[in-house]
Each structure stands twice: as structure tokens, then as C-alpha cells.
Design an enzyme around this catalytic site. Structure first.
Site, PDB file in Angstrom:
ATOM      1  N   GLY A 265       0.836  -1.202   0.000  1.00 40.64           N
ATOM      2  CA  GLY A 265       0.000   0.000   0.000  1.00 40.64           C
ATOM      3  C   GLY A 265       0.865   1.244   0.000  1.00 40.64           C
ATOM      4  O   GLY A 265       2.008   1.225  -0.465  1.00 40.64           O
ATOM      5  N   VAL A 269       0.986   5.123   4.990  1.00 40.92           N
ATOM      6  CA  VAL A 269       0.314   4.153   5.865  1.00 40.92           C
ATOM      7  C   VAL A 269       1.334   3.195   6.476  1.00 40.92           C
ATOM      8  O   VAL A 269       1.276   2.877   7.668  1.00 40.92           O
ATOM      9  CB  VAL A 269      -0.769   3.383   5.088  1.00 40.92           C
ATOM     10  N   GLU A 293       5.661  -3.509   0.834  1.00 42.85           N
ATOM     11  CA  GLU A 293       5.976  -2.963  -0.484  1.00 42.85           C
ATOM     12  C   GLU A 293       5.075  -1.758  -0.653  1.00 42.85           C
ATOM     13  O   GLU A 293       3.854  -1.864  -0.550  1.00 42.85           O
ATOM     14  CB  GLU A 293       5.727  -4.012  -1.579  1.00 42.85           C
ATOM     15  N   CYS A 327       2.266  -0.213  -8.953  1.00 43.89           N
ATOM     16  CA  CYS A 327       3.387   0.338  -8.176  1.00 43.89           C
ATOM     17  C   CYS A 327       4.596   0.541  -9.074  1.00 43.89           C
ATOM     18  O   CYS A 327       5.448   1.376  -8.799  1.00 43.89           O
ATOM     19  CB  CYS A 327       3.753  -0.605  -7.029  1.00 43.89           C
TER      20      CYS A 327
END
Length: 543
Positions: A265, A269, A293, A327
Site C-alpha cells: 500500500g 500508511v 511494499e 506500483c
């Protein structure tokens, strides 16, 4: 009881179906899409093997067709997190004691079910729930998740074989224990395969898991959970819950049996998770494993010797497949001045030819971004670029959320290498180009390395081998996955283990043996066959 040593050889990667016109797989997938759209699915949480319906229903809809209702999931609260932990801990001892081959065969059966019976349903729920076209769904929710399951069984069997040497009169062995407690898996919307791998890689090692997927991935997550149950996963081993992040963190990170978190994410966070775990470290029975990751600001570095067609295609695919919501998506590119105009012309032509719309129309290359929040964030970057003298939009720049969250693939050119869209993660179909002096390649490599705090993926495109060698050396820490003459996306399990460092995560390489080590706790056992009966050693005698 173990009655033999069982072999799980290196598998082959699951073949990617192409969905060509007239193909069997294309007809089957279209049939499943129509079937899924005809009914509304009511999705419970799964805690201790029970389907939990809270009555607090949240509507699920395709990002590309926001008026259509796919169904509803039952949202949980704090008590459900506690129930999930209790169910996991209740299952822990029997699951850890289950012979390895029995654990392995559950996940191998799940892989086989996805490859056959449920392939169109895994792809269909991903396409409709996350707005992925057929090919992007196929490489994700079919092939990659199958590969994760099969390769991880092989990798873990190889780990179990790793044993120490023994001296005469004794025998040494290593037990590869699961962690002491429960593992929390927090998974993102963008890859169904990540949603499948993060809980199962830990569970495969004998751990019990509390799994919270992104709300926008529940539709495909519940399908995978149903497959795991059909494959024989015992109750309580993986508990699937839908709760808000702060509620989840409050309960899990204060629990004494919290043993680790497997996360994909945002960097923000993950940083907050790490901080909270650190503040609670004295409460835990053991030091938790923290595996994450996170974000990326992935680059394509182009040398003056590069082929313009190769560059344009790498940028078009790398930046705009799945609307740039990977990502690893290419989001900044450095073009040498000698071929920059040629590359830009070819890239603009490719982007202009891309069709955008629903996933049911297989001719659409571009679909919708995941939700309104993402839409608003991405469109704000585009709006700012339109007003900024440092930026110029070469193609795209339009967006509309009347029927779905549609944003045109957008290419920005900037004269400032530190312009905001060259530095900040956008997570959408926006690519920014910077043209550099073709004779200042090495200086530009330093710019690439120092522009972003992230270090996930990147690529060098060049025909000059010396340039490839130099870029590989100078950008050694700029990307955990580095590509030569290719786009910076598309890592395959068993071929390119995935993960980055710096602000991109802990680089524990999903899709490799390295990741599984994180979910194991080794115990060394020494057995002496003829133990001594006195303390005297020979050196104590003088004669």
C-alpha cells in the site's frame, strides 16, 4: 506423521491466455462477465470458517460503470477484528502441526482450481471490480496468483531441506517454525494476485492470518477466499475481514500475539504502521516481522543510442497499462535531445490510438481509475499542469466521471527535472517527460538517482552496451527491479522477484524464497548420542 520426503520441483509459469478473436477463452470470459453482471452478490466476512453478515452493507460497483451494482459486502467493526484474531489463534496449533505435504496440497489445489474451474471468475471479478481489461486481469488474477501458489510451495520445500552439518556422535537439525502469534495481511486494490499472495505466503509457512483487503478489491478477494475454502483450507487459518484501517490497527497492533504484518500500500500508511508497532514493542511476545511494499516513482532512462520505436512502446505500455495504477508504472522519463522529438511523436500517436471505455468491450486498452478519490487526485495534477508554465501537455489531459472514473492517458513535458509530477507519486495514467542534453548522460543518471525518495522499478533503454553498464552501476540503488531495454513493469513470479528499497519498502521480494524466510522462525536442535558423564577435558592433565 511424516512417512517420506516429498518433492515439489520448480514449476513452470502458468501460460498467459491471449483472448484472441474467436478463441474459446474469449467466449468463456464474456459469458462469465455477463453472468456476474446479471446478479448481485452478497459478500460476507469469513471468520473461523463462518460467513459473517453484519447488516452494514456497502455497495460494490465497477469503476467504469458507477450506476451498476455488483452486490454488497458486509462491513465489520472492532469486535470482528477481535473475533478474527481469536479464530486465528484457535486454529494456530493444529495448522502448525499439519504435515507439510497436506498444507502444500491445499494451495496447489487452489492454484489448479483457478487455472481451470474458476479462471473466468477470478478474471471476471477483477475486471468488473477493479476495471482491468481482459489481458491485464489474465496476467494478474489468473497467471500471477497461480504462480505465487505453485512457486511458493516449491520455494518452501527447498527451505525445509536446508539443514546444518553434524559432527560424529551427534545430529543437528533445523526446524522451520511458523511465527508465534498471528500475521496481519493488508492488501491493495490494484493486484488481485497480491491480495492472494500476502495471506497465503504466510499461511503456507504454518502461520495463521487476519486478512484485510482494500474495500475496492473485496469483489475479487471474496472469490479467492471461496476457492481456498473449496481447496480445503481449515477454518480460522485465514480470516477475511472488511474494516477501516484505523480500527484494524488499533486492535491488531496492541495485541500481544501480533507476530507480523505483510503489507502492500502507500508509504504513509506503512510508516504509520511501523511507528505504532515500535511504540507497542514492549507489549508483544516476540519482535514482529514488518514486511512492506509501498510506493514508487518509476523511471525510464533513455540513452542517445536508443531506438525511438522501442522507447515509445515501452513508455506507452509501461505508463498506461491498467491506467498507470501499478506500483511499477513508468511515471517519469528522461529523453536525450537527439531523439526526443521522434520519441514524442511516436508516443503521442500511440496514445491517441488507445480506446477507453468499459472492460466488456475488449477493444478498450484504457478503462477507469479505481474510485472517485483517486480520480480527483489525478485530475488535480493534470489541472495544475495545464496552468503551470513549467509544464506542457502533449496528449490527453481530459477526464470525466459522469458514468465512470475515466481519465485520458496524459503525457506532460516539463523543462524542470524537479517539477512536481517528476517527483510525486500520482498512481494514475500520467507520464512526465524531461528532455536532457544528449551529451550529458552521466550527469542525468545522477539526477534520476536523486530525484525521488522511492526506489521500486526503473529501466535503461540503450543500444550502446557501455551506456547500459554505466546506468546499471550508477542506478544500483535507484530500483529494486531494474529493466534493460524494456518497460519497468511486468515482473513474473520465479523470474523477477519483486520489491524495492528506500521509501518503496523492505525489499523482501515477493515471488521468491526470500519472502518466505520472513514468515519462518528457525529452531536449531542438537542431539548428542553418547553424552559425557564428567566435566574433565584432556587438556586438564599435565602428563
Amino acid at each position: 506423521m511424516s512417512l517420506g520426503y516429498f518433492s515439489y520441483p520448480m514449476p513452470v509459469n502458468e501460460p498467459v491466455l491471449q483472448y484472441a478473436p474467436g478463441s474459446v477463452e474469449k467466449a468463456a470470459l464474456k459469458k462469465t462477465l455477463a453472468e456476474l453482471k446479471k446478479k448481485q452478490t452478497e459478500v460476507p466476512m469469513y471468520i473461523g470458517g463462518k460467513a459473517i453478515k453484519t447488516g452494514k452493507k456497502v455497495r460494490m460497483h465497477p469503476p467504469h460503470e458507477i450506476e451498476h451494482t455488483l452486490g454488497f459486502y458486509h462491513e465489520g467493526e472492532e469486535k470482528h477484528v477481535k473475533q478474527a484474531i481469536d479464530a486465528a489463534l484457535k486454529a494456530r496449533q493444529s495448522w502448525a502441526a499439519l504435515p507439510w505435504e497436506d498444507r502444500a496440497h491445499i494451495f496447489l489445489k487452489a492454484a489448479d482450481l483457478i487455472a481451470t474451474k474458476y479462471r473466468t471468475y477470478m478474471n471476471g471479478t477483477t475486471m468488473l471490480g477493479q476495471s482491468k481489461n481482459a489481458y491485464q486481469a489474465e496476467i494478474d488474477s489468473a497467471c500471477e496468483i497461480i504462480d505465487f501458489l505453485r512457486f511458493n510451495v516449491h520455494f518452501l520445500s527447498e527451505i525445509y531441506k536446508q539443514q546444518p552439518i553434524s559432527s560424529p556422535g551427534m545430529h543437528n537439525r533445523t526446524e522451520w517454525r511458523p511465527l508465534e502469534g498471528f500475521v496481519l495481511a493488508v492488501t491493495p486494490f490494484n493486484f488481485t494476485a497480491i491480495g492472494g499472495n500476502l495471506p497465503t505466503s504466510a499461511a503456507m509457512c504454518g502461520n495463521v492470518v487476519v486478512w484485510k483487503p482494500a474495500h475496492t478489491q473485496v469483489y475479487s478477494a471474496q472469490m479467492f477466499m471461496r476457492i481456498l475454502k473449496e481447496a480445503g483450507l481449515p477454518d480460522g487459518v485465514i480470516n477475511l475481514i472488511y474494516v477501516d484501517g484505523p480500527v484494524l490497527g488499533k486492535v491488531c497492533f496492541s495485541h500481544p500475539d501480533f507476530a507480523g504484518v505483510h503489507f502492500t500500500g502507500s508509504t504513509g500508511v506503512f510508516n504509520q504502521m511501523w511507528k505504532t508497532i515500535g511504540e507497542n514493542i514492549a507489549n508483544y511476545k516476540s519482535y514482529p516481522r514488518i514486511v512492506g511494499e509501498t510506493g514508487g516513482k518509476d523511471f525510464v532512462m533513455v540513452h542517445k543510442s536508443a531506438d525511438a520505436d522501442v522507447v515509445a512502446t515501452a513508455l506507452a505500455r509501461g505508463a498506461f497499462e491498467f491506467q498507470g495504477q501499478k506500483c511499477s508504472a513508468a511515471s517519469r522519463a528522461y529523453l536525450p535531445s537527439n531523439i526526443a522529438e521522434e520519441v514524442k511523436a511516436r508516443l503521442v500517436a500511440q496514445v491517441q490510438s488507445m480506446k477507453m471505455g468499459t472492460v466488456e468491450d475488449f477493444s478498450n486498452f484504457i478503462n477507469a481509475v479505481i474510485d472517485e478519490r483517486s480520480f480527483d487526485k489525478i485530475s488535480s495534477y493534470i489541472d495544475n499542469a495545464k496552468k503551470d508554465k513549467k509544464a506542457k501537455i502533449l496528449v490527453g489531459g481530459n477526464y470525466n466521471k459522469t458514468e465512470g472514473y475515466f481519465i485520458e492517458p496524459t503525457v506532460i513535458e516539463t523543462k524542470d527535472p524537479k517539477y512536481v509530477t517528476m517527483c510525486e507519486e500520482i498512481f494514475g495514467p500520467v507520464l512526465t517527460l524531461y528532455v536532457y542534453d544528449a551529451d550529458k548522460f552521466e550527469e542525468t543518471l545522477a539526477l534520476v538517482d536523486g530525484t525521488s525518495s522511492y526506489a521500486l522499478t526503473g529501466s535503461i533503454i540503450a543500444q550502446d552496451r557501455d551506456a547500459v553498464i554505466l546506468a546499471t552501476e550508477k542506478l544500483r540503488y535507484a530500483a529494486g527491479n531494474f529493466y534493460i531495454n524494456d518497460k519497468p513493469t511486468g515482473a513474473v513470479v520465479g523470474q523477477q522477484p519483486f520489491g524495492g528499497a528506500r521509501a518503496s519498502g523492505t525489499n523482501d521480494k515477493a515471488g521468491s524464497m526470500l519472502n518466505l524466510f520472513r514468515w519462518l522462525s528457525a529452531r536449531t536442535v542438537k542431539e548428542t548420542f553418547n553424552p559425557p558423564t564428567g566435566y574433565h577435558y584432556p587438556f586438564l592433565k599435565e602428563s
